[in-house]
Design an enzyme around this catalytic site. Structure first.
Site, PDB file in Angstrom:
ATOM      1  N   SER A 268       0.833  -1.199   0.000  1.00 30.31           N
ATOM      2  CA  SER A 268       0.000   0.000   0.000  1.00 30.31           C
ATOM      3  C   SER A 268       0.873   1.257   0.000  1.00 30.31           C
ATOM      4  O   SER A 268       1.705   1.425  -0.881  1.00 30.31           O
ATOM      5  CB  SER A 268      -0.954  -0.042   1.201  1.00 30.31           C
ATOM      6  OG  SER A 268      -2.004   0.884   1.037  1.00 30.31           O
TER       7      SER A 268
ATOM      8  N   ASP B 185      -5.756  -3.354  -2.452  1.00 31.69           N
ATOM      9  CA  ASP B 185      -4.752  -3.056  -1.435  1.00 31.69           C
ATOM     10  C   ASP B 185      -4.118  -4.324  -0.852  1.00 31.69           C
ATOM     11  O   ASP B 185      -4.810  -5.235  -0.395  1.00 31.69           O
ATOM     12  CB  ASP B 185      -5.442  -2.271  -0.316  1.00 31.69           C
ATOM     13  CG  ASP B 185      -4.474  -1.518   0.560  1.00 31.69           C
ATOM     14  OD1 ASP B 185      -3.393  -2.053   0.845  1.00 31.69           O
ATOM     15  OD2 ASP B 185      -4.804  -0.389   0.967  1.00 31.69           O
TER      16      ASP B 185
END
Length: 265
Positions: free
Chosen positions: A42, A154
């Site tokens: 991320s 993510d």
């Protein structure tokens, strides 16, 4: 990876708290310490891509304090998200000069989640900007990224602090940075949708993420949530939180690098 890395830096997820990663990198640079590999998830993937493309930690600090959300957020309501992520990828392509993961220095491995198959996807080759965008696609906010047969979101969904991935890529030593941990019971301000989703991820994953992070040789946990993490205008406080946490562990970090260098030799 073509050659097994000895020392890896694992940069975890955490949204705007990722500014703390910059503070950690500043401390490493000031002490002449550079990992053989960065593994990012991320925001950790975003910072890792910029770092590997040659931006110094001071340049990252300047970027963080001056970059506005409008520069990288493109709000376009779709069936799968409210932000397309294309503008973010464009900014990353520009700042990384469209470099590939394997050509960064240090090279970067990126963790994402195939949401259709429920599995981890690790990128070690290919465009750094695309991989970082996929790894940063927060479900419910950013549209997923379709790459081949995978629909990617993510990486924090499956591995918030990518210590295990670093080990799987051959790292002998792992320095991990875990963001926004809640184990001391402090209150985290929640003010808008980004905070709600990011904090929900943190709460759901904190026990598993903490267990995995503890597998690192050295774990740095910036108390970044003491600052107002809802605005990039607070980047200075978050960067300082990263510095304080890294300096608090500097003896252990230096010893880990020394052991890694000895094994390399």
């Amino acid at each position: 990876m073509e050659s097994a890395p000895k020392i890896a830096l694992a940069l975890g997820a955490g949204g705007v708290y990722g500014y703390a990663h910059i503070g950690v990198l500043q401390v490493l640079e000031e002490h002449g310490l550079r990992p053989d590999l960065v593994v990012g998830c991320s925001i950790g993937a975003v910072i890792g891509a910029l770092y590997g493309a040659g931006l110094s930690s001071r340049q990252l600090e300047m970027l963080g304090t001056h970059l506005r959300r409008s520069h990288w957020l493109d709000v376009t309501m779709t069936r799968m998200g409210v932000v397309s992520g294309q503008r973010l990828e464009g900014v990353l392509r520009l700042l990384t000069r469209d470099r590939r993961l394997e050509d960064l220095d240090p090279p970067l491995a990126v963790v994402a989640t195939d949401i259709e198959r429920g599995r981890k996807v690790v990128f070690t080759r290919g465009p750094a900007a695309t991989a970082a965008r996929a790894s940063s696609a927060i479900p419910g906010i950013f549209s997923p990224v379709r790459l081949g047969e995978s629909l990617l979101v993510d990486g924090a969904v499956i591995e918030r602090v990518p210590v295990d991935t670093a080990r799987s890529l051959g790292a002998d030593r792992v320095l991990a940075v875990a963001l926004g941990t809640l184990r001391d019971g402090r209150r985290v301000p929640v003010r808008h949708l980004f905070d709600v989703i990011n904090q929900s991820f943190s709460i759901m994953q904190q026990e598993l993420a903490a267990e995995r992070a503890l597998r690192a040789d050295v774990l740095v946990e910036p108390l970044a949530y003491e600052a107002n993490a809802t605005s990039p205008a607070q980047a200075d406080g978050l960067i300082q939180a990263g510095r304080v946490a890294a300096l608090g562990q500097i003896d252990a970090i230096k010893a880990m690098f020394e052991r890694g260098v000895a094994r390399r030799g």
